[in-house]
Structures are given as structure tokens and as C-alpha cells.
Design a protein around this motif. Structure first.
Motif, PDB file in Angstrom:
ATOM      1  N   THR A 116       0.798  -1.229   0.000  1.00 14.89           N
ATOM      2  CA  THR A 116       0.000   0.000   0.000  1.00 14.89           C
ATOM      3  C   THR A 116       0.831   1.279   0.000  1.00 14.89           C
ATOM      4  OG1 THR A 116      -0.125  -0.061   2.424  1.00 14.89           O
ATOM      5  CG2 THR A 116      -1.915  -1.116   1.185  1.00 14.89           C
ATOM      6  N   GLU A 117       2.095   1.215   0.474  1.00  7.27           N
ATOM      7  CA  GLU A 117       2.873   2.441   0.549  1.00  7.27           C
ATOM      8  C   GLU A 117       4.374   2.163   0.483  1.00  7.27           C
ATOM      9  OE1 GLU A 117       2.091   4.340   4.276  1.00  7.27           O
ATOM     10  OE2 GLU A 117       3.252   2.896   5.434  1.00  7.27           O
ATOM     11  N   ALA A 118       5.100   3.206   0.092  1.00  6.78           N
ATOM     12  CA  ALA A 118       6.562   3.188   0.145  1.00  6.78           C
ATOM     13  C   ALA A 118       7.000   4.185   1.202  1.00  6.78           C
ATOM     14  CB  ALA A 118       7.148   3.558  -1.209  1.00  6.78           C
ATOM     15  N   VAL A 119       7.950   3.786   2.029  1.00  2.05           N
ATOM     16  CA  VAL A 119       8.483   4.644   3.077  1.00  2.05           C
ATOM     17  C   VAL A 119       9.904   5.029   2.671  1.00  2.05           C
ATOM     18  CG1 VAL A 119       9.026   4.869   5.514  1.00  2.05           C
ATOM     19  CG2 VAL A 119       7.076   3.470   4.790  1.00  2.05           C
ATOM     20  N   ILE A 120      10.133   6.330   2.514  1.00  2.74           N
ATOM     21  CA  ILE A 120      11.411   6.831   2.021  1.00  2.74           C
ATOM     22  C   ILE A 120      12.032   7.726   3.078  1.00  2.74           C
ATOM     23  CG2 ILE A 120      12.545   8.148   0.201  1.00  2.74           C
ATOM     24  CD1 ILE A 120      10.207   7.512  -1.616  1.00  2.74           C
ATOM     25  N   GLU A 121      13.305   7.518   3.349  1.00  2.00           N
ATOM     26  CA  GLU A 121      14.040   8.347   4.301  1.00  2.00           C
ATOM     27  C   GLU A 121      15.017   9.232   3.530  1.00  2.00           C
ATOM     28  OE1 GLU A 121      15.817   5.841   7.224  1.00  2.00           O
ATOM     29  OE2 GLU A 121      13.970   4.687   7.528  1.00  2.00           O
ATOM     30  N   VAL A 122      14.878  10.534   3.722  1.00  2.00           N
ATOM     31  CA  VAL A 122      15.645  11.531   2.974  1.00  2.00           C
ATOM     32  C   VAL A 122      16.473  12.354   3.949  1.00  2.00           C
ATOM     33  CG1 VAL A 122      15.488  13.520   1.430  1.00  2.00           C
ATOM     34  CG2 VAL A 122      13.899  11.600   1.153  1.00  2.00           C
ATOM     35  N   ALA A 123      17.761  12.538   3.639  1.00  2.01           N
ATOM     36  CA  ALA A 123      18.657  13.282   4.538  1.00  2.01           C
ATOM     37  C   ALA A 123      18.644  14.776   4.278  1.00  2.01           C
ATOM     38  CB  ALA A 123      20.082  12.751   4.408  1.00  2.01           C
ATOM     39  N   SER A 124      18.459  15.174   3.019  1.00  2.00           N
ATOM     40  CA  SER A 124      18.431  16.594   2.677  1.00  2.00           C
ATOM     41  C   SER A 124      17.522  16.788   1.477  1.00  2.00           C
ATOM     42  CB  SER A 124      19.850  17.108   2.379  1.00  2.00           C
ATOM     43  OG  SER A 124      20.420  16.391   1.301  1.00  2.00           O
ATOM     44  N   PRO A 125      17.032  18.006   1.249  1.00  2.00           N
ATOM     45  CA  PRO A 125      16.054  18.228   0.174  1.00  2.00           C
ATOM     46  C   PRO A 125      16.566  17.753  -1.175  1.00  2.00           C
ATOM     47  CG  PRO A 125      16.272  20.183   1.551  1.00  2.00           C
ATOM     48  CD  PRO A 125      17.367  19.255   1.967  1.00  2.00           C
ATOM     49  N   CYS A 126      15.696  17.062  -1.910  1.00  2.00           N
ATOM     50  CA  CYS A 126      16.081  16.559  -3.224  1.00  2.00           C
ATOM     51  C   CYS A 126      14.836  16.109  -3.986  1.00  2.00           C
ATOM     52  CB  CYS A 126      17.058  15.386  -3.103  1.00  2.00           C
ATOM     53  SG  CYS A 126      16.429  13.980  -2.161  1.00  2.00           S
TER      54      CYS A 126
END
Length: 346
Positions: free
Chosen positions: A276-286
Motif C-alpha cells: 500500500t505504501e513506500a516509506v522513504i528516508e531523505v537526509a536533505s532536500p532533493c
């Protein structure tokens, strides 16, 4: 002009290649990024736009050309562009200015070296800095000795430019799939060879590879034999078992394996997916692009782009269309400098 000193540095960086959903190939480029006081200059410029660019110090350059780029930055040769300007970051697919490049004036000021007037340039005519400049970036004043020491390291035999080009060894029996994967990898700049059994390969040959990809039909005994041979050869490789016979997915899997940078140097640091979903971890804006890959009930590959947009730092939950990830499915997340792959958990 600024009188405050900053430190100049170089750090390994990657612009991942790939085969996006539209079929367009994207070149893999290993390069040296410039750092100012320890921070990536490219990331600083990204605050203006999500720049898809590389420095002139790429690992796939002919040694004479690479040396010429270094000599230029050392100001041992004349500036290549009008107005004393040098290309700082350019198109990762070609060497022309037509695609646009970040340029700057590099000059001596007494014993110091100064980088100033950063701007976007599309031809050999000096740009209008007021209109096309990256305002707020620079000028940077470097101690001449420290600046030259960093660059001159690249002219020695043990400098970072001596890193070998990325290569992958493909082990398996499905010749058609491996041939397509090898062709795709070569087209984006990653060397690839196919073998049925690498256990008897010469140690010098095994040490040339950064990744070994096992086809899903390769048995445990054969995989163990290849691992033992690589260990005996002291080959620093990552071992992968191909997730599925989907070429863009396998290319992304190889790209992820070849990226050895610490996670604190990446913008994309985590990826998980369910039905149902993807969980994404982002360190800085992109900008993040998300693709779903799956095999349909006839074992035919299907690919769909499910997200393409900017994300800020933190954890993001993106809804997935159940039709895009039904059955055996995988999700690939891409930024300008990283690729992550994950199976869809059920």
C-alpha cells in the motif's frame, strides 16, 4: 572580494546510471566533487535547482585529459572559456556546453586562489552574472598552498583518479536475460562480463569487479564456490542474487551495490515498501523518482513510475497503487546521487 578563508577539498561522488521507465539510458559517472569547508559545493548549488551534473574530474576520462583538467584548476594553463571562466559542473551525458554548465572565474590573488561569479552557461560567451548567476554562492578564497596540495595529489600514481572503472560479473544460465543486462550496464558505463562459473577465474581478474550478480537459477554450491574464489583473491566485491529478470530493476540493483559511500554522504538513506505504501528516508532536500517493477502472471516485466517530485528531509510515506505492485513486485527510488531498491513486502 571576500577576505575570509575557506578550505578546499575533494570527495568521491556518484551520479548513478539507469534505465528509467521511458527507456532512456542514463550514464553512470564516478567523479570527484569539490568541497568547501567540508561541504559539497554541488549540494550547495542544488539549493537553486536539483542539478544533474558532474565535475570535470571523472574517473572515466583518458589520463591525459584528466591531467589537463587538473592542470587547468591549478591555473597552469589558460582558462578554456571567455572571461577567465572554468567549468565547475557539467552535463553527465556529454562534454558540450549546450546542455548547460555551472562555470566560475578562477584566479590568483597574490598567494591565494579565488573562485567567484558562479553562473549557468550554455555557450562559450561569458554569461550575464546578474541574470544567470548563483547569487549567494561564493566568492571562495582558498589558501594557495592547501588548494594546490589537494589538486596535485591527483597527479600522483596513488591519487583518487587511479580508481578502476566500475565492473560487474554476471553469473548464471539464463543467457538472454544476462546478455540484456550486460548490454544495459555497458551502455551506461559499467563494464560487465558473463560467465557460467567464475570459481576458476584468475585472482587478478576477480579483483577487477565491484559486484558479482548471481542469476536466480544459480545453486548454493556454485555461489559458495565463487565467494570462496573471491575471498582467496582478496577481491572487494558485493554479492547479489538477481531480484527478478527485469533489466531496469537489475541495473538499479547493481548501481546500489557499486555505491560504497557512507550513508552520511547520501541524500537517500532508506527505502521500504508494502502493498500500500513506500516509506522513504531523505537526509536533505532533493527530487525523488519512484518506480514500481513487477512480473505479471505470464512472467512479463511491467514498470510504472509512481512518484516524481521534491521531498524534504525526514521520513515520507507515499501511497502505492495496488495494481502497480501486485504479485512479485519491487520498488526503486532514485535521486541525483543515489539509488535504492527494495522488494514489496506482503
Amino acid at each position: 572580494m571576500t577576505s575570509e578563508y575557506v578550505t578546499f577539498g575533494l570527495t568521491p561522488a556518484v551520479r548513478p546510471g539507469g534505465v528509467p521507465a521511458d527507456g532512456a539510458y542514463q550514464m553512470h559517472r564516478d567523479f570527484l566533487d569539490f568541497t568547501v569547508d567540508g561541504s559539497s559545493l554541488l549540494s550547495c548549488l542544488d539549493d537553486f535547482d536539483d542539478l544533474d551534473a558532474v565535475s570535470p574530474l571523472t574517473s572515466d576520462l583518458d589520463p591525459a585529459v584528466f591531467t589537463g583538467q587538473v592542470r587547468g584548476l591549478l591555473l597552469d594553463t589558460d582558462p578554456p572559456l571567455d572571461g577567465g571562466r572554468f567549468v565547475i559542473y557539467g552535463c553527465p551525458e556529454c562534454e558540450g556546453l549546450e546542455c548547460g554548465a555551472v562555470t566560475a572565474v578562477i584566479e590568483r590573488d597574490g598567494p591565494d586562489v579565488v573562485w567567484r561569479d558562479f553562473a549557468w552557461q550554455t555557450d562559450h560567451t561569458a554569461p550575464d552574472v546578474e541574470r544567470d548567476g548563483f547569487h549567494g554562492v561564493g566568492p571562495y578564497r582558498f589558501h594557495g598552498d592547501q588548494y594546490r596540495t589537494e589538486l596535485k595529489r591527483l597527479l600522483t600514481d596513488d591519487g583518487p583518479d587511479s580508481r578502476p572503472a566500475p565492473r560487474a560479473l554476471l553469473v548464471g544460465r539464463r543467457a538472454a536475460v544476462l546478455a540484456k543486462l550486460a548490454a544495459a550496464l555497458r551502455r551506461i558505463g559499467i563494464g560487465a562480463e558473463i560467465t557460467l562459473d567464475a570459481a576458476g577465474a584468475h585472482p587478478d581478474e576477480l579483483r577487477k569487479y565491484g559486484a558479482v550478480v548471481f542469476g536466480r537459477a544459480v545453486g548454493r554450491d556454485q555461489r559458495d564456490a565463487v565467494r570462496d574464489a573471491c575471498a582467496a583473491a582478496r577481491a572487494d566485491v558485493v554479492f547479489l542474487t538477481g531480484l527478478a529478470p527485469i533489466v531496469p530493476l537489475l541495473v538499479a540493483q547493481v548501481e546500489q551495490a557499486l555505491d560504497r559511500r557512507p550513508f552520511d554522504r547520501r541524500r537517500l538513506t532508506g527505502l521500504h515498501a508494502s502493498g500500500t505504501e513506500a516509506v522513504i528516508e531523505v537526509a536533505s532536500p532533493c527530487r525523488v523518482r519512484l518506480e514500481a517493477h513487477r512480473l505479471d502472471r505470464f512472467s512479463r516485466p511491467r514498470t510504472r513510475e509512481v512518484f516524481d517530485g521534491p521531498l524534504g528531509p525526514g521520513t515520507h510515506r507515499l501511497t502505492l497503487d495496488a495494481r502497480a505492485v501486485r504479485g512479485e513486485a519491487y520498488v526503486v527510488a532514485r535521486t541525483r546521487d543515489a539509488v535504492l531498491v527494495t522488494p514489496v513486502a506482503r
